[in-house]
Design a protein around this motif. Structure first.
Motif, PDB file in Angstrom:
ATOM      1  N   GLU A 145       0.415  65.559  -9.229  1.00 25.51           N
ATOM      2  CA  GLU A 145      -0.814  66.264  -9.562  1.00 25.51           C
ATOM      3  C   GLU A 145      -1.263  65.999 -11.004  1.00 25.51           C
ATOM      4  N   ALA A 146      -0.529  66.530 -11.953  1.00 18.95           N
ATOM      5  CA  ALA A 146      -0.950  66.423 -13.352  1.00 18.95           C
ATOM      6  C   ALA A 146       0.270  66.521 -14.250  1.00 18.95           C
ATOM      7  N   GLY A 148       2.885  67.682 -17.038  1.00 16.82           N
ATOM      8  CA  GLY A 148       3.291  68.959 -17.631  1.00 16.82           C
ATOM      9  C   GLY A 148       3.599  68.724 -19.105  1.00 16.82           C
ATOM     10  N   PRO A 157       4.508  59.926 -16.661  1.00 20.65           N
ATOM     11  CA  PRO A 157       4.554  60.919 -15.588  1.00 20.65           C
ATOM     12  C   PRO A 157       5.980  61.210 -15.115  1.00 20.65           C
ATOM     13  N   PHE A 158       6.190  62.409 -14.677  1.00 18.95           N
ATOM     14  CA  PHE A 158       7.454  62.824 -14.052  1.00 18.95           C
ATOM     15  C   PHE A 158       8.688  62.497 -14.913  1.00 18.95           C
ATOM     16  N   SER A 162      11.153  68.089 -12.789  1.00 23.97           N
ATOM     17  CA  SER A 162      10.744  67.602 -11.463  1.00 23.97           C
ATOM     18  C   SER A 162      10.851  66.076 -11.399  1.00 23.97           C
ATOM     19  N   HIS A 262       6.230  68.552  -3.285  1.00 23.75           N
ATOM     20  CA  HIS A 262       6.371  68.196  -4.698  1.00 23.75           C
ATOM     21  C   HIS A 262       7.795  68.543  -5.157  1.00 23.75           C
TER      22      HIS A 262
HETATM   23  N1  URA Z   1       4.226  67.276 -11.968  1.00 22.43           N
HETATM   24  C1  URA Z   1       3.308  66.362 -11.602  1.00 22.43           C
HETATM   25  O1  URA Z   1       2.593  66.536 -10.623  1.00 22.43           O
HETATM   26  N2  URA Z   1       3.216  65.265 -12.338  1.00 22.43           N
HETATM   27  C2  URA Z   1       3.973  65.024 -13.396  1.00 22.43           C
HETATM   28  O2  URA Z   1       3.827  63.975 -14.022  1.00 22.43           O
HETATM   29  C3  URA Z   1       4.926  65.996 -13.753  1.00 22.43           C
HETATM   30  C4  URA Z   1       5.035  67.110 -13.019  1.00 22.43           C
END
Ligand code: URA
Length: 294
Positions: A145-146, A148, A157-158, A162, A262
């Motif tokens: 999604e986006a 954090g 990302p990520f 998570s 997720h």
């Molecule tokens: N959650 C997400 O959806 N994306 C990320 O990059 C980190 C956590």
């Protein structure tokens, strides 16, 4: 903050905010981003009504139904409707994002264009653009999604909790970040991890669509409810969407797409890991049916 509070009380209040998850101060007043979207919808509706009325006027011959000042030869701008949706900054931002995304001939160019894009207010509060991680040549692309807080700091990302779970999920089917490409529907961290508004989603959508088109993976995995709804253009929830292959049309070709839970949701609901395991096995099987995993 209340100036009447003593120093220890202020310290206590700050500690409370931090524990409650408030990690950045943006402004004194709350901003209702949903009101922006409602306003946009109302303006669009009014503009449609206006366009319909004008078309009707043209059809019925014009002069006699025209307002007196128009018939008297007022300049065109004096007859312009009070509502001009094309001049709305937010709508313009969506158009600008579409044009900017379309103009990118490669992922590198897209990253540069997005880094210089000023049409999304999320950019103002984010530390930096979180574009992608992993291997753009990978056959699988994961879309979350986006970003954090951790992602915002590192620009990848990520990478938070998570992300660590995502790494373990990948490892479970023999993959790692050198084999897959990872991005988000929203490339700037929403302040305080709030939900992105519909307008912010609309502005960012052309970028992720173009990123998928340019990366051109064989398989797309959508992580979580928000990414699934956004990219599949549906209101159906993740519980019903997950675990089924469908097609994502990039405009150039159709890519096999599957949604799953997720990793952040799995951290809170460990019972659902078995369903994600099934989804991962389906991905692994599809990959081996279609060739090697590189
Ligand atoms: N959650 C997400 O959806 N994306 C990320 O990059 C980190 C956590």
């Amino acid at each position: 903050m209340n100036p009447a509070l003593s120093k220890p009380a202020l310290k206590e209040l700050l500690r409370f905010y931090v524990e409650a998850g408030v990690d950045c101060a943006l402004s004194e007043e709350p901003v209702d981003r949903y009101a922006e979207s409602r306003e946009l919808a109302e303006r669009r509706q009014a503009a449609r009504r206006q366009a319909g009325a004008e078309a009707e006027e043209r059809r019925s011959g014009g002069e006699e139904t025209r307002r007196p000042e128009a018939a008297a030869g007022e300049p065109a701008h004096a007859q312009a409707p009070a509502v001009a949706p094309a001049q709305l900054p937010s709508e313009e931002a969506v158009m600008a994002a579409r044009e900017a995304a379309r103009s990118a001939a490669s992922l590198e160019a897209l990253k540069e264009i997005m880094a210089g894009f000023e049409g999304c207010n999320l950019k103002r509060t984010a530390t930096q653009l979180v574009f992608a991680d992993g291997n753009p040549q990978g056959r699988v692309m994961f879309v979350g999604e986006a970003p954090g807080r951790d992602e915002d700091i590192q620009g990848l990302p990520f990478v938070g909790r998570s992300g660590q779970l995502l790494d373990r999920m990948l490892a479970a089917i023999g993959l790692d970040r050198t084999m897959v490409y990872i991005a988000n529907t929203i490339p700037w961290r929403p302040p305080g991890n709030r939900e992105p508004s519909p307008m912010e989603r609309a502005i960012c959508r052309p970028f992720i669509s173009r990123q998928i088109e340019l990366a051109d993976p064989d398989f797309l995995v959508l992580l979580g409810n928000a990414a699934a709804k956004e990219m599949l253009d549906t209101t159906m929830g993740i519980t019903r969407l997950r675990g089924r292959w469908s097609e994502f049309d990039t405009g150039r070709r159709k890519i096999r797409v599957m949604a799953t839970f997720h990793p952040a949701y799995l951290l809170r609901n460990a019972m659902q890991k078995k369903l994600v395991w099934r989804d991962l096995l389906a991905l692994s099987e599809a990959l081996s049916q279609a060739g090697d995993t590189q």
